[in-house]
Design a protein around this motif. Sequence first.
Motif, PDB file in Angstrom:
ATOM      1  N   GLY A 100      -6.965  -8.829   2.810  1.00  0.00           N
ATOM      2  CA  GLY A 100      -8.608  -8.793   2.546  1.00  0.00           C
ATOM      3  C   GLY A 100      -9.102  -7.325   2.133  1.00  0.00           C
ATOM      4  O   GLY A 100      -8.491  -6.263   2.883  1.00  0.00           O
ATOM      5  N   PRO A 101     -10.153  -7.409   1.480  1.00  0.00           N
ATOM      6  CA  PRO A 101     -10.414  -5.743   1.373  1.00  0.00           C
ATOM      7  C   PRO A 101     -11.004  -5.174   2.460  1.00  0.00           C
ATOM      8  O   PRO A 101     -11.251  -5.655   3.425  1.00  0.00           O
ATOM      9  CB  PRO A 101     -11.708  -6.060   0.179  1.00  0.00           C
ATOM     10  N   SER A 102     -11.118  -4.056   2.501  1.00  0.00           N
ATOM     11  CA  SER A 102     -11.527  -2.864   3.547  1.00  0.00           C
ATOM     12  C   SER A 102     -13.104  -3.578   3.751  1.00  0.00           C
ATOM     13  O   SER A 102     -13.890  -3.882   2.824  1.00  0.00           O
ATOM     14  CB  SER A 102     -11.626  -1.517   2.996  1.00  0.00           C
ATOM     15  N   ASP A 145      -2.359  -4.374  13.249  1.00  0.00           N
ATOM     16  CA  ASP A 145      -3.249  -4.099  12.444  1.00  0.00           C
ATOM     17  C   ASP A 145      -2.537  -3.103  11.436  1.00  0.00           C
ATOM     18  O   ASP A 145      -2.470  -1.961  11.969  1.00  0.00           O
ATOM     19  CB  ASP A 145      -4.319  -3.758  13.153  1.00  0.00           C
ATOM     20  N   GLU A 146      -2.339  -3.406  10.263  1.00  0.00           N
ATOM     21  CA  GLU A 146      -1.816  -2.221   9.308  1.00  0.00           C
ATOM     22  C   GLU A 146      -0.675  -1.621   9.906  1.00  0.00           C
ATOM     23  O   GLU A 146      -0.467  -0.367  10.028  1.00  0.00           O
ATOM     24  CB  GLU A 146      -2.895  -1.401   9.022  1.00  0.00           C
ATOM     25  N   PRO A 147       0.463  -2.468  10.412  1.00  0.00           N
ATOM     26  CA  PRO A 147       1.457  -1.562  11.137  1.00  0.00           C
ATOM     27  C   PRO A 147       2.414  -0.685   9.998  1.00  0.00           C
ATOM     28  O   PRO A 147       3.264  -0.072  10.558  1.00  0.00           O
ATOM     29  CB  PRO A 147       2.372  -2.575  11.878  1.00  0.00           C
ATOM     30  N   THR A 148       2.509  -1.192   8.830  1.00  0.00           N
ATOM     31  CA  THR A 148       3.445  -0.310   7.847  1.00  0.00           C
ATOM     32  C   THR A 148       2.796   0.457   6.866  1.00  0.00           C
ATOM     33  O   THR A 148       3.332   1.179   5.923  1.00  0.00           O
ATOM     34  CB  THR A 148       4.394  -1.285   7.176  1.00  0.00           C
ATOM     35  N   GLY A 149       1.152   0.778   7.213  1.00  0.00           N
ATOM     36  CA  GLY A 149       0.578   1.471   6.120  1.00  0.00           C
ATOM     37  C   GLY A 149       1.028   2.858   6.035  1.00  0.00           C
ATOM     38  O   GLY A 149       1.025   3.528   5.078  1.00  0.00           O
ATOM     39  N   HIS A 154      -2.358  -4.165   3.694  1.00  0.00           N
ATOM     40  CA  HIS A 154      -2.665  -4.274   2.314  1.00  0.00           C
ATOM     41  C   HIS A 154      -1.438  -4.183   1.361  1.00  0.00           C
ATOM     42  O   HIS A 154      -1.569  -4.395   0.203  1.00  0.00           O
ATOM     43  CB  HIS A 154      -3.598  -2.805   1.913  1.00  0.00           C
ATOM     44  N   SER A 155      -0.443  -4.225   2.201  1.00  0.00           N
ATOM     45  CA  SER A 155       0.999  -4.031   1.219  1.00  0.00           C
ATOM     46  C   SER A 155       1.442  -5.413   0.781  1.00  0.00           C
ATOM     47  O   SER A 155       1.392  -6.381   1.313  1.00  0.00           O
ATOM     48  CB  SER A 155       2.036  -3.410   2.177  1.00  0.00           C
TER      49      SER A 155
END
Length: 221
Positions: free
Chosen positions: A43-45, A167-171, A200-201
Amino acid sequence: MSSAAPLSADRVYRFHRAGDEETLALQGVSFDLNPGEFVAVVGPSGSGKSTLFSCLTGLDEPSGGTVWIDGQRISHQPEALRARLRADHIGVVSQGSNLFTHLTLLGNMRLAQKLSSHPGADIDELLGSLGIQKRSHAYPSELSGGESARAGLAVALANDPSVLIADEPTGELDEATEAGILELFHDRAERGKAVLIASHSAAVRKAADRVLSLEDGRLLS
Ligand code: ADP
Ligand code: MG
């Protein structure tokens, strides 16, 4: 309770109020995670991903609705009980570091295991699968961005949780490292553990068994 879903969310609402301004960060989010399932939340920011994850892990209290972890209600409970459920059942990776700065990576992992009431993961194996075994004696401030992200996962998984909520672990990771981590998520799912990742990936979205799309605090169906 072995038949209960690792995670269940029922009409979770979260309002933020600042003066006269009210933000509806979550507007009735309901879903279940099955054992052995790897689910991505996209989902978007500003769509509510971090707010949702904080409510699911009991780090924040929903304004309404209920969250269960392994059949036990974690929402609207005293902090001590939420902390116990987290220590025993959940692996938490928040945006920002989940490591204690005065402990090494190994010290952080051992602490997570000590706080849990069941035997944890094999530390050497976990560090090896994340490719950071050589950094086990480093303090958090000595880790690079990519190493920090993997250290956060190592600590979150040290208690061998029935559900990982990250929450976003691979950002922060390059493609090859991210691919290795996605394999680790798959291995966990294959062993019957649930994995919930906000990301987001495109690679994460592709690797997941199921994708939940969040928009303005609502899941699109
Ligand atoms: P995401 O992680 O998808 O980017 P967030 O959960 O961080 O989204 O934010 C969802 C909405 O809630 C946004 O509009 C954000 O501004 C708002 N919000 C988040 N935390 C707070 C807070 N502590 N106080 C007020 N508004 C907040
Ligand atoms: Mg966020």
